[in-house]
Design an enzyme around this catalytic site. Structure first.
Site, short mmCIF file in Angstrom:
data_model
loop_
_atom_site.label_atom_id
_atom_site.label_comp_id
_atom_site.label_asym_id
_atom_site.label_seq_id
_atom_site.Cartn_x
_atom_site.Cartn_y
_atom_site.Cartn_z
N GLY A 94 0.69 -1.17 0.13
CA GLY A 94 0.02 0.23 0.06
C GLY A 94 1.08 1.26 -0.06
O GLY A 94 2.01 1.13 0.68
N LYS A 95 0.35 2.18 -0.75
CA LYS A 95 1.03 3.44 -0.90
C LYS A 95 0.74 4.29 0.34
O LYS A 95 -0.32 5.14 -0.10
CB LYS A 95 1.17 4.10 -2.16
CG LYS A 95 2.10 5.29 -2.60
CD LYS A 95 1.91 5.64 -4.05
CE LYS A 95 2.91 7.00 -4.38
NZ LYS A 95 4.44 6.57 -4.19
N VAL A 96 1.01 3.99 1.47
CA VAL A 96 0.62 4.66 2.62
C VAL A 96 1.08 6.02 3.23
O VAL A 96 2.40 6.04 3.14
CB VAL A 96 0.44 3.57 3.82
CG1 VAL A 96 -0.35 4.25 5.14
CG2 VAL A 96 0.06 2.37 3.37
N TYR A 138 5.70 7.02 4.80
CA TYR A 138 6.55 7.70 4.14
C TYR A 138 7.49 8.73 5.16
O TYR A 138 8.51 9.56 4.75
CB TYR A 138 5.96 9.01 3.11
CG TYR A 138 5.86 7.82 1.71
CD1 TYR A 138 6.80 8.32 0.74
CD2 TYR A 138 5.02 6.89 1.46
CE1 TYR A 138 6.80 7.39 -0.49
CE2 TYR A 138 4.63 6.24 0.41
CZ TYR A 138 5.83 6.47 -0.59
OH TYR A 138 5.61 5.80 -1.61
#
Length: 305
Positions: free
Chosen positions: A157-159, A163
């Site tokens: 998942g690009k959560v 980041y």
């Protein structure tokens, strides 16, 4: 600075850029649970515009919502259509798109049953790693910060919250005079950049870390692998050590923002000749021909605006 566009899509409506606001108690602001995508729209050779691999980006974002058990009030088709609409209304031939699915305000605490909200912004964005990076390459530093373990951060998942890890790595690298960081996984193998996937070329073989290294399954990464296979290039997914990068003939980043960016130096060691190599240049040409509509074989990757 981000260059303002006219409108931002927010919860099903186009609103003025400066009116696209949320409350300071928005849950995502405090706990980091949101899914986002970075997508590019390119001006094609015929003067029209198209969004690159829009369906795949939106599917990945919805997959991330499934991982985090977020119920989205719009379908994938509706969000994809909203991306096209937002580019159109802002009159941008080439631009970057940032859709975000986030948890709104209401309850506080790690667990909260707040409404899920959706927004899409677009703006012009040039070379992510600095002017001239795509042509000349960049200097990078192996980070002291490791990439998330696959069972600690949900790497598929690009959560948003995950980041913070990348921010630490990037700030360390820039503070030391480099353009970008390369992060290792918890076992000491190469994972990815702070915001990019990575490839290394040695004796004509192209290698890239596997998904088990905790990397994001990048759309540009997928595209470069597909292009390479179609060109009968030898591309392998396998664990890479940091010193393998030092002795590689070529190393390059891939990503929506970074596109295909050569790496000319790692930890003060020149890579190959210290200039973008022939394999990197070949894959760059293939990639940019596709995104600019010059290769009909991959037309299905382009969503017209």
């Amino acid at each position: 600075m981000v260059q303002k566009s006219k409108k931002i899509w927010l919860d099903g409506k186009l609103v003025d850029w400066d009116e696209a606001n949320v409350h300071v108690l928005t849950h995502t602001l405090h706990y980091g649970v949101a899914l986002f995508e970075g997508i590019r729209c390119y001006e094609l050779a015929d003067g029209k515009s198209a969004i690159f691999r829009l369906r795949e980006h939106i599917r990945r974002m919805f997959d991330g919502c499934r991982i985090f058990q977020m119920k989205v009030p719009f379908s994938e088709e509706e969000v994809s259509a909203a991306c096209v609409e937002t580019v159109k209304v802002n009159g941008l031939k080439s631009c970057y798109l940032r859709p975000v699915i986030f948890c709104g305000d209401g309850e506080m605490g790690v667990y909260a049953n707040n409404p899920t909200r959706v927004t899409i912004a677009t703006w012009p964005w040039g070379e992510y790693l600095g002017k001239g990076a795509v042509d000349q390459g960049v200097r990078v530093k192996i980070s002291s910060f490791a990439r998330h373990h696959v069972n600690a951060g949900m790497s598929q998942g690009k959560v948003v919250g995950q980041y913070a890890n990348a921010v630490l790595a990037k700030r360390e690298a820039v503070g030391l005079g480099y353009e970008e960081a390369v992060m290792l996984d918890v076992n000491g193998y190469v994972a990815e950049g702070a915001g990019e996937n990575i490839f290394a070329v040695k004796d004509g073989v192209i290698r890239t870390p596997p998904l088990s290294a905790g990397i994001l399954n990048g759309i540009t990464r997928q595209s470069v692998i597909a292009l390479g296979h179609d060109e009968k290039l030898d591309i392998r997914e396998e664990n890479l050590t940091r010193d393998f990068l030092y002795i590689a003939d070529e190393v390059f980043f891939t990503g929506t923002a970074a596109e295909v960016t050569p790496i000319r130096e790692i930890d003060d060691r020149s890579i190959g000749t210290g200039k973008p190599g022939p394999m990197t240049k070949r894959l760059q040409r293939l990639f940019f021909d596709v995104v600019r509509g010059k290769n009909d074989r991959y037309r299905e990757w382009l969503t017209p605006v």
